[in-house]
Motif scaffolding. Structure first.
Motif, mmCIF file in Angstrom:
data_model
loop_
_atom_site.group_PDB
_atom_site.id
_atom_site.type_symbol
_atom_site.label_atom_id
_atom_site.label_comp_id
_atom_site.label_asym_id
_atom_site.label_seq_id
_atom_site.Cartn_x
_atom_site.Cartn_y
_atom_site.Cartn_z
ATOM 1 N N HIS A 12 0.838 -1.202 0.000
ATOM 2 C CA HIS A 12 0.000 0.000 0.000
ATOM 3 C C HIS A 12 0.868 1.246 0.000
ATOM 4 N N ASP A 13 1.976 1.222 0.760
ATOM 5 C CA ASP A 13 2.900 2.357 0.750
ATOM 6 C C ASP A 13 3.487 2.558 -0.635
ATOM 7 N N ASN A 14 3.846 1.473 -1.314
ATOM 8 C CA ASN A 14 4.395 1.582 -2.667
ATOM 9 C C ASN A 14 3.413 2.267 -3.600
ATOM 10 N N HIS A 15 2.137 1.963 -3.441
ATOM 11 C CA HIS A 15 1.105 2.606 -4.259
ATOM 12 C C HIS A 15 1.101 4.102 -4.011
ATOM 13 N N GLU A 16 1.222 4.510 -2.744
ATOM 14 C CA GLU A 16 1.231 5.936 -2.438
ATOM 15 C C GLU A 16 2.496 6.610 -2.948
ATOM 16 N N ARG A 17 3.597 5.888 -2.936
ATOM 17 C CA ARG A 17 4.832 6.506 -3.435
ATOM 18 C C ARG A 17 4.672 6.893 -4.901
ATOM 19 N N LEU A 18 3.932 6.084 -5.666
ATOM 20 C CA LEU A 18 3.707 6.412 -7.069
ATOM 21 C C LEU A 18 2.929 7.706 -7.187
ATOM 22 N N LEU A 78 6.501 8.919 14.392
ATOM 23 C CA LEU A 78 6.286 9.119 12.970
ATOM 24 C C LEU A 78 5.023 8.428 12.471
ATOM 25 N N GLY A 79 4.448 9.002 11.425
ATOM 26 C CA GLY A 79 3.356 8.402 10.680
ATOM 27 C C GLY A 79 3.655 8.513 9.200
ATOM 28 N N HIS A 80 2.842 7.843 8.373
ATOM 29 C CA HIS A 80 2.900 7.880 6.911
ATOM 30 C C HIS A 80 3.260 6.532 6.315
ATOM 31 N N ILE A 81 4.226 5.823 6.911
ATOM 32 C CA ILE A 81 4.559 4.475 6.479
ATOM 33 C C ILE A 81 3.742 3.513 7.334
ATOM 34 N N HIS A 82 3.106 2.535 6.693
ATOM 35 C CA HIS A 82 2.105 1.723 7.374
ATOM 36 C C HIS A 82 2.665 0.499 8.083
ATOM 37 N N LYS A 83 3.944 0.293 7.997
ATOM 38 C CA LYS A 83 4.566 -0.827 8.695
ATOM 39 C C LYS A 83 5.341 -0.314 9.900
ATOM 40 N N ALA A 84 5.035 -0.839 11.069
ATOM 41 C CA ALA A 84 5.724 -0.409 12.289
ATOM 42 C C ALA A 84 7.206 -0.768 12.205
ATOM 43 N N GLN A 85 8.060 0.196 12.602
ATOM 44 C CA GLN A 85 9.502 -0.044 12.520
ATOM 45 C C GLN A 85 10.267 1.097 13.168
ATOM 46 N N ARG A 86 11.489 0.781 13.551
ATOM 47 C CA ARG A 86 12.409 1.822 14.013
ATOM 48 C C ARG A 86 13.243 2.265 12.826
ATOM 49 N N SER A 104 4.707 3.891 14.138
ATOM 50 C CA SER A 104 3.830 2.965 14.849
ATOM 51 C C SER A 104 3.134 2.025 13.871
ATOM 52 N N GLY A 105 3.037 2.445 12.599
ATOM 53 C CA GLY A 105 2.320 1.659 11.603
ATOM 54 C C GLY A 105 0.821 1.870 11.709
ATOM 55 N N SER A 106 0.090 1.387 10.733
ATOM 56 C CA SER A 106 -1.366 1.511 10.740
ATOM 57 C C SER A 106 -1.978 0.442 11.630
ATOM 58 N N PRO A 107 -3.090 0.737 12.300
ATOM 59 C CA PRO A 107 -3.704 -0.260 13.171
ATOM 60 C C PRO A 107 -4.514 -1.309 12.421
ATOM 61 N N TYR A 159 1.237 -10.024 9.382
ATOM 62 C CA TYR A 159 1.869 -8.903 10.077
ATOM 63 C C TYR A 159 1.022 -8.504 11.283
ATOM 64 N N LYS A 160 1.650 -8.259 12.409
ATOM 65 C CA LYS A 160 0.938 -7.883 13.627
ATOM 66 C C LYS A 160 0.926 -6.357 13.756
ATOM 67 N N HIS A 161 -0.254 -5.772 13.702
ATOM 68 C CA HIS A 161 -0.393 -4.322 13.829
ATOM 69 C C HIS A 161 -0.273 -3.924 15.298
ATOM 70 N N GLN A 162 0.153 -2.697 15.517
ATOM 71 C CA GLN A 162 0.516 -2.326 16.882
ATOM 72 C C GLN A 162 0.445 -0.825 17.124
ATOM 73 N N VAL A 163 0.509 -0.460 18.397
ATOM 74 C CA VAL A 163 0.790 0.894 18.829
ATOM 75 C C VAL A 163 2.053 0.809 19.680
ATOM 76 N N VAL A 164 2.678 1.944 19.930
ATOM 77 C CA VAL A 164 3.925 1.955 20.698
ATOM 78 C C VAL A 164 3.694 2.718 21.995
ATOM 79 N N ALA A 165 4.083 2.111 23.109
ATOM 80 C CA ALA A 165 3.969 2.759 24.411
ATOM 81 C C ALA A 165 5.364 2.922 25.013
ATOM 82 N N PHE A 166 5.541 3.991 25.780
ATOM 83 C CA PHE A 166 6.824 4.222 26.451
ATOM 84 C C PHE A 166 6.613 5.211 27.595
#
Length: 417
Positions: free
Chosen positions: A200-206, A228-236, A246-249, A259-266
């Motif tokens: 889905h991100d690749n589609h938006e990049r186009l 950060l937001g905009h990229i739908h896969k959670a990652q550092r 955080s990725g999309s929920p 893929y396991k969707h998530q939120v980030v807590a700290f």
């Protein structure tokens, strides 16, 4: 302070034309419960609250109902929302004067002062503890469009250098406001360099061009966390534990099947960050791929017919992607698949068709040479080559007969004219 980071809700999105209101509502209900269970003090929503700039009344109501429910569940909660590229910055901000009285801050527009300089005071939000003392600052920076960032002279990358300059200036401004023991956090809705993207991100990049990347050095090393937001896969990002998507929920494509969707807590204590953890978001509607890899149509139809019958509510049935391997055109393909799943507990979303690997694909130079000789080929040769290239099989006799009939009729018409 306990902080929770999420982004890219895309309320109002359709998944292959299916309404996702139920899924979004389930996520928001879960988020309210999580905020209460985790005793969250600050909620960060880093853009793309809605899926489009003109969300439906139902989508808007869902969002504001969530805000109300979150504050009821956790009265001291402070919420910071920034606009993403899918949001209308001005529309998202419109209720801001009312919401700020409830410790809800929405930042969509980059404002300028009368002298033309950027209004960093608006972007840098003080966060108070339960005693009313400022304990940290948040640089709440939304998606940046052209004109929303400084112009860097003689730059060969105006967007990248401009975004980096804005974050640097915002950070420098925040330093003039903070006191010892107060942390600085940042928010952003952008494409960080080396981020791993989904289908889905690749589609938006186009759509967006593919040149709007910023390095991790955009975010000063003394910023304790960048949400950060905009990229739908959670990652550092850049190997830094405290710069994260955080990725999309909700899943945005079948590439996220496992893929396991998530939120980030700290937590932030003074100027230090601790206890960074991912919290998995429950999946309201599962994704189902049948078969797991492309098979011949007869085998696919057999597998589909073995699916369980429809349950009490078809609107809660899994989204189905069908993968089929064909040797040539199959005009009745969708009809055959729909017939096979009639009465089954699935909702057809996508038919992924593949053909046998074509080892005879021509390279670019050969293709150009063929184009140069196109005038030397007769229409049937062109048809035969295209069919062979697409399906890796010669055109069947029935199509050859039909093509020749059409060609003969076309030549008759040309002679008459």
């Amino acid at each position: 302070m306990k902080i929770l980071h999420t982004a890219d809700w895309h309320i109002g999105q359709l998944f292959h034309e299916y309404d996702r209101a139920y899924e979004h509502q389930q996520f928001l209900n879960w988020l309210v419960a999580t905020i209460k269970e985790q005793s969250v003090d600050i909620l960060l929503v880093s853009g793309d609250v809605f899926d489009n700039a003109n969300p439906s009344a139902a989508s808007v109501k869902m969002f504001y109902t969530f805000l109300n429910n979150a504050l009821k569940a956790q009265p001291h909660l402070q919420i910071i929302v920034t606009a993403g590229n899918h949001d209308s910055a001005s529309r998202l901000e419109s209720p801001k004067p009312l919401l700020e009285s409830s410790n809800i801050h929405i930042i969509g527009i980059i404002e300028r002062n009368t002298d033309g300089s950027f209004n960093y005071e608006k972007l840098c939000i003080p966060i108070h503890d339960k005693q009313g003392n400022i304990c940290l600052w948040i640089m709440a920076i939304p998606f940046l469009r052209m004109g929303d960032y400084p112009t860097v002279a003689d730059s060969t990358s105006p967007y990248t250098d401009g975004v980096m300059a804005l974050y640097q200036e915002a950070y420098e401004y925040t330093l003039t406001q903070k006191q010892a023991g107060q942390a600085i956090l940042a928010m952003g809705h952008l494409h960080a360099m080396h981020a791993e993207v989904s289908d889905h991100d690749n589609h938006e990049r186009l759509i967006m061009g593919g040149v709007e990347f910023v390095p991790v050095t955009t975010f000063h090393e003394n910023i304790v966390y960048t949400a950060l937001g905009h990229i739908h896969k959670a990652q550092r990002i850049g190997g830094r534990e405290n710069v994260r998507y955080s990725g999309s929920p909700l899943p945005m494509s079948f590439s996220e099947l496992n893929y396991k969707h998530q939120v980030v807590a700290f937590e932030v204590i003074g100027e230090e960050i601790t206890h960074i953890q991912s919290i998995e978001v429950p999946l309201a509607i599962p994704l189902l791929r049948v078969p797991s890899s492309s098979k011949q149509l007869a085998e696919v139809l057999n597998k589909l017919q073995q699916l369980p019958p429809v349950g009490d509510n078809l609107l809660l049935a899994p989204y189905l992607e069908v993968r089929v391997l064909l040797n040539g055109p199959e005009p009745a393909l969708r009809h055959k698949i729909e017939a096979a799943i009639e009465g089954k507990n699935v909702r057809l979303t996508k038919i992924d068709v593949k053909y046998p690997d074509n080892k005879g694909n021509v390279d670019g130079e050969t293709a150009i040479a063929l184009c140069d000789k196109l005038h030397e080929l007769n229409p049937f040769d062109v048809f035969a080559r295209i069919y062979q290239s697409k399906y890796n099989n010669p055109a069947p006799d029935v199509l050859v007969v039909l093509f020749n009939q059409v060609l003969e009729k076309a030549m008759d018409w040309q002679g008459e004219s």
